[in-house]
Design a protein around this motif. Sequence first.
Motif, mmCIF file in Angstrom:
data_model
loop_
_atom_site.group_PDB
_atom_site.id
_atom_site.type_symbol
_atom_site.label_atom_id
_atom_site.label_comp_id
_atom_site.label_asym_id
_atom_site.label_seq_id
_atom_site.Cartn_x
_atom_site.Cartn_y
_atom_site.Cartn_z
ATOM 1 N N ARG A 19 53.407 26.116 25.467
ATOM 2 C CA ARG A 19 53.105 24.848 25.312
ATOM 3 C C ARG A 19 52.289 24.419 25.391
ATOM 4 O O ARG A 19 51.247 24.524 26.592
ATOM 5 C CB ARG A 19 53.660 25.127 26.581
ATOM 6 N N LEU A 124 63.387 21.228 23.871
ATOM 7 C CA LEU A 124 62.538 21.174 24.223
ATOM 8 C C LEU A 124 61.854 19.952 25.373
ATOM 9 O O LEU A 124 62.006 19.279 25.864
ATOM 10 C CB LEU A 124 61.734 20.209 23.133
ATOM 11 N N VAL A 125 60.514 20.810 25.948
ATOM 12 C CA VAL A 125 59.928 20.001 27.094
ATOM 13 C C VAL A 125 58.347 20.520 27.155
ATOM 14 O O VAL A 125 58.311 21.167 26.482
ATOM 15 C CB VAL A 125 60.179 20.835 28.489
ATOM 16 N N SER A 128 57.558 22.987 24.167
ATOM 17 C CA SER A 128 57.729 23.775 23.537
ATOM 18 C C SER A 128 59.352 24.097 25.035
ATOM 19 O O SER A 128 59.923 23.334 25.931
ATOM 20 C CB SER A 128 57.206 24.686 24.261
ATOM 21 N N ARG A 129 59.824 25.276 24.093
ATOM 22 C CA ARG A 129 61.333 25.998 24.855
ATOM 23 C C ARG A 129 61.192 26.867 25.783
ATOM 24 O O ARG A 129 61.938 27.729 26.416
ATOM 25 C CB ARG A 129 62.173 26.252 24.406
ATOM 26 N N THR A 131 60.509 29.115 28.659
ATOM 27 C CA THR A 131 60.356 29.521 30.406
ATOM 28 C C THR A 131 59.167 28.932 31.179
ATOM 29 O O THR A 131 58.464 30.988 31.159
ATOM 30 C CB THR A 131 61.679 29.592 31.177
ATOM 31 N N GLY A 138 60.911 23.683 31.431
ATOM 32 C CA GLY A 138 61.506 24.699 30.491
ATOM 33 C C GLY A 138 62.551 25.709 30.267
ATOM 34 O O GLY A 138 63.329 25.965 31.328
#
Lengths: 337, 241
Positions: A19, A124-125, A128-129, A131, A138
């Motif tokens: 991210r 996407l958060v 980015s995916r 975690t 994410g």
Amino acid sequence: MSLNILRPGLLTTVQDLGRHGYQADGVVVSGAMDAVALRVGNLLVGNAEDAAGLEITVLGPRIRFEADHLIALTGAHLSPTLNGRSVGMNRPVWVAAGTELAFGAAAAGCRAYLAVAGGVAVPLVLGSRSTYLRAGLGGLHGRALRAGDVLPTAPPTPLGQKLMAMLAALASPKTWAQASYTPGPRLCGTPLPATTVRAIAGPEHEQFSPASQRAFWQQPFRVSPEADRMGYRLQGPELNRQTNAELLSGAVTFGTVQVPASGQPIALMADHQTTGGYPRLAQVITADFPVLAQLRPGQQLWFQRVTLAEAQALYLAQERQLRALRRGIALRVNLTP
Amino acid sequence: MPTPAADVRLFPLGDAAVVLEFGHAIGPETHRAIQAVRHYLTQHPFAGLRELVPAFTTLTVYYDPWLLNGQGHRLPYEQITEVLRQLLPAALATPVASEGAVVEIPVCYGDEFGPDLEAVAQHAGLSREEVVARHSAPDYLVYMIGFAPGFPYLGGLDARLATPRRARPRLQVPAGTVGIAGAQTGIYSLPTPGGWQLIGRTPLRLFDPTRAQPSRLQAGQRLRFVPIGRAEFEQLQRNEP
């Protein structure tokens, strides 16, 4: 298309390349610990390098593919099997709907990656995916995978579809088929138990006593049990700073080796905090992040000092190899009828 | 006095970041210089620029060595430091965009929201009401966001209120809790363990990943704490997402 998580393994999370762009907001980068392994896996299945896959830690999960998929396993060798039969690492593999992926003994390394053509399609958060467990950001609901989770996957790229068709033809009437080719050992080497990690001197290197500097570069350290995605606490010779001057918090990054007052260094990893106030004795070079990422608690490592010029040359060499792999995969598809 | 470009020290943080260091002292002038360069580089990005992270006396520039490669046979680090040296005089002369209105942060002080208010008051030799009055009087400067997503490091605490950290950190501090640690004050943006002295809590969410700008506060802003009562706290909390 989806992946059905039958057993989660020790720690399985969705990760991409991180991210980026929000560190000024205090948002950690996260992403794959061994980014090269994830990038290679993505290239092998025709994905963009930054597609999301699964990061699998030491004890692998059990996963059922709910549709035909093209996958690749990279990183640590955790004795993967498909429907109970051993499957190769570092190559594209076609799997039919209903096939089950499982893992056995952890033969080498710490973190394996499952890349799937199209990529894991969680939302996407902040771009980015990945975690980020501590903030629940994410991935799948911000957490590690659990039994019963169903992960959506996106459709493969045209390149992925071609690879898939080629391997499916080989498989008939089997339930899965693997390619015979694999990238060279420089990109997909087997992680070794005792390792040298190259680093350059950090901004506060000269504040440490000459004896501590020598000890850091010449003596082994052991990864302590306190080692996670945020950082590894290392056990070894006590390292002493020659000054008590307070440091103001400033940026820290993946590979920063900081030394708290205890004298035992901490190597920061993918989930590193954005800023810190401990003296930065060294900085692991980007090309060796995968080496660090594949170390398990209890394993030994040595730090080898290199110059910034060497570090950047190694960075560029690694990028060149990844670009060559991308061209090689595309070529293979075009040359094969 | 604006910071002369020659006074900015550049050094590497690994092979993909360079630190610009603007002296060694925390202060509004250093902070202004960092914000000026940050705004300039945001407005005039160069190839390979990845991310900018401001801190108390530094601005860290993350870059992609691959994208800086290809200009002759020089190190990407040499190229980026040359680019930055060329940009610095103009960047430092950039008028920093107006800080805008002071951001008001409503805080319900004391009781279960601020279990250490009494300890801070005793340490300072003040009444609880005086602590609240002094804490909510100044305009604070947000020097940086760090530690956790959305967590602001604030400058401007009344020196009388400085209190050492707790001997035993708490295992869980609720999000929104306002604390004091030494001469610093700040706001826990997410539930985390913490050793600061807790004096109150804001119902506002400081970090929300669903917002385009996920951190409510930004480095360079000014903020003021506004004491509120429990009823107002609960009402504001209901209005937060």
